[in-house]
Enzyme design. Sequence first.
Site, mmCIF file in Angstrom:
data_model
loop_
_atom_site.group_PDB
_atom_site.id
_atom_site.type_symbol
_atom_site.label_atom_id
_atom_site.label_comp_id
_atom_site.label_asym_id
_atom_site.label_seq_id
_atom_site.Cartn_x
_atom_site.Cartn_y
_atom_site.Cartn_z
ATOM 1 C CD1 TRP A 49 -1.466 -2.163 2.386
ATOM 2 C CD2 TRP A 49 -2.701 -1.837 0.561
ATOM 3 N NE1 TRP A 49 -2.296 -3.253 2.241
ATOM 4 C CE2 TRP A 49 -3.068 -3.068 1.121
ATOM 5 C CE3 TRP A 49 -3.342 -1.419 -0.600
ATOM 6 C CZ2 TRP A 49 -4.041 -3.896 0.568
ATOM 7 C CZ3 TRP A 49 -4.316 -2.238 -1.152
ATOM 8 C CH2 TRP A 49 -4.650 -3.457 -0.574
ATOM 9 C CG PHE A 66 -24.879 -0.024 -18.580
ATOM 10 C CD1 PHE A 66 -26.155 -0.276 -18.080
ATOM 11 C CD2 PHE A 66 -24.346 -0.878 -19.527
ATOM 12 C CE1 PHE A 66 -26.877 -1.376 -18.527
ATOM 13 C CE2 PHE A 66 -25.055 -1.972 -19.983
ATOM 14 C CZ PHE A 66 -26.337 -2.223 -19.475
ATOM 15 C CB THR A 67 -24.094 -3.547 -14.999
ATOM 16 O OG1 THR A 67 -22.704 -3.836 -14.917
ATOM 17 C CG2 THR A 67 -24.644 -3.970 -16.356
#
Length: 193
Positions: A49, A66-67
């Site tokens: 990280w 788009f879902t």
Amino acid sequence: VGGEQISSIGRGLCVLLGISLEDTQRELEHMVRKILNLRVFEDESGRHWSKSVMDKQYEVLCVSQFTLQCILKGNKPDYHMAMPTEQAECFYNNFLEQLRKAYKPELIKDGKFGAYMQVHIQNDGPVTIELESPAATVDPKQLTKLEKQQQRKEKTRTKVPSESSRERNAPRNKDDPSASSGAEGDVSSEREP
């Protein structure tokens, strides 16, 4: 797409981008900054990280999806919050252009907008991070009945009383050291701040 590989990357990020009706240039710029600066990779000493895709000079594969703007109505998906195709394609192309301007254009890849695609992701970790653009002020008139119901549910969840009414109205036991009669200068309120 259509059985043909049209794009691929090595190490890097796969960005699945859901574009909302409410998204603007401001949200687009925010997402470009976040994606390119998100510290999800390890550094040379193996510390997790600590490095971004730009720090590591890795690639980015973008797929318009788009879902991600789905709202469930019962068990049926509803996509009315997704930006209409014509607007979304322009927005998506602008998003790719901004990524390429902010980074190295040759390291930004994409799929085919609006096409049925099979996306194969080797999720290393696996690590999946959901990024949201800053919340915009929502006009209450634009909220659907379902969204209003959800907001009411969230409000009622946050209004949890500190004591139940039964506990507040119950007579206090005079042998209970925590019970207050109001005597001896005790002026504390029964309500918590």
